[in-house]
Write a protein that holds these residues in place. Sequence first.
Motif, PDB file in Angstrom:
ATOM      1  N   GLN A 256       0.735   5.673   0.970  1.00  0.00           N
ATOM      2  CA  GLN A 256      -0.029   6.764   1.544  1.00  0.00           C
ATOM      3  C   GLN A 256       0.624   8.072   1.144  1.00  0.00           C
TER       4      GLN A 256
ATOM      5  N   TYR B   6      -4.218   0.851  -1.980  1.00  0.00           N
ATOM      6  CA  TYR B   6      -3.715  -0.455  -2.354  1.00  0.00           C
ATOM      7  C   TYR B   6      -2.947  -0.364  -3.668  1.00  0.00           C
TER       8      TYR B   6
ATOM      9  N   TYR C  81       0.866  -1.175   0.000  1.00  0.00           N
ATOM     10  CA  TYR C  81       0.000   0.000   0.000  1.00  0.00           C
ATOM     11  C   TYR C  81       0.906   1.230   0.000  1.00  0.00           C
TER      12      TYR C  81
ATOM     13  N   SER D 153      -1.043  12.362   4.301  1.00  0.00           N
ATOM     14  CA  SER D 153      -2.306  12.535   5.025  1.00  0.00           C
ATOM     15  C   SER D 153      -3.542  12.093   4.246  1.00  0.00           C
ATOM     16  N   GLN D 154      -3.369  11.468   3.090  1.00  0.00           N
ATOM     17  CA  GLN D 154      -4.512  10.885   2.393  1.00  0.00           C
ATOM     18  C   GLN D 154      -4.703   9.451   2.872  1.00  0.00           C
ATOM     19  N   GLY D 155      -5.812   8.847   2.512  1.00  0.00           N
ATOM     20  CA  GLY D 155      -6.040   7.462   2.866  1.00  0.00           C
ATOM     21  C   GLY D 155      -5.076   6.536   2.149  1.00  0.00           C
ATOM     22  N   PRO D 156      -4.623   5.479   2.811  1.00  0.00           N
ATOM     23  CA  PRO D 156      -3.744   4.515   2.138  1.00  0.00           C
ATOM     24  C   PRO D 156      -4.402   3.967   0.881  1.00  0.00           C
TER      25      PRO D 156
END
Lengths: 112, 120
Positions: free
Chosen positions: A38, A46, A36, A41-44
């Motif tokens: 990131q 896939y 994954y 500060s954004q969502g991880p």
Amino acid sequence: DAKTTQPTSMDCAEGRAANLPCNHSTISGNEYVYWYRQIHSQGPQYIIHGLKNNETNEMASLIITEDRKSSTLILPHATLRDTAVYYCIVPDRGSTLGRLYFGRGTQLTVWP
Amino acid sequence: EAQVTQNPRYLITVTGKKLTVTCSQNMNHEYMSWYRQDPGLGLRQIYYSMNVEVTDKGDVPEGYKVSRKEKRNFPLILESPSPNQTSLYFCASSSTGIRGLKSSPNQPQHFGDGTRLSIL
């Protein structure tokens, strides 16, 4: 989760291949390797996963050694937007489905 | 577009004032989860849900509640927020994949954009 070891940081020139290593020497025979990333500060997000064979998708390639004790994520033509923290994860087959342990990951910086 | 939507994205509030962070996914996923992310500690799981009406504690559940009355929604509830719950929160969802196959992998998780909570 099986313990994974990644370098704290790496950098790469824009347009070049970024090769991110991960050691997972305690991996069991039927445990998958997941990647994954990131972006700050954004969502991880896939990227890719694999068991023993090399895998490729539109984002990256995953090379897993024959003994499965390490793997390399390859971003073939890194761009500035690939600057992110990259996490190599091996979910424990004995753990609850879906539980992921995000370690410290590798901070990849792509420079112009 | 397949997505996980969290609201609000940002919230500043005071100690003790109950708040709810909503999470909704449109992919018909069975599995949903909440994480918090703090500097130096990485992402830690708070609660997860394997399906409707099935929830369980993650690694740091203290001070939080969740509910899963519908498949698409998984709200995170802070009954009495405290300053140590100031954090960046992420909701995630995934399919539970094919059951019963030994080599079946965990399905990739889809994450929301995050909710930054500040408790004063």
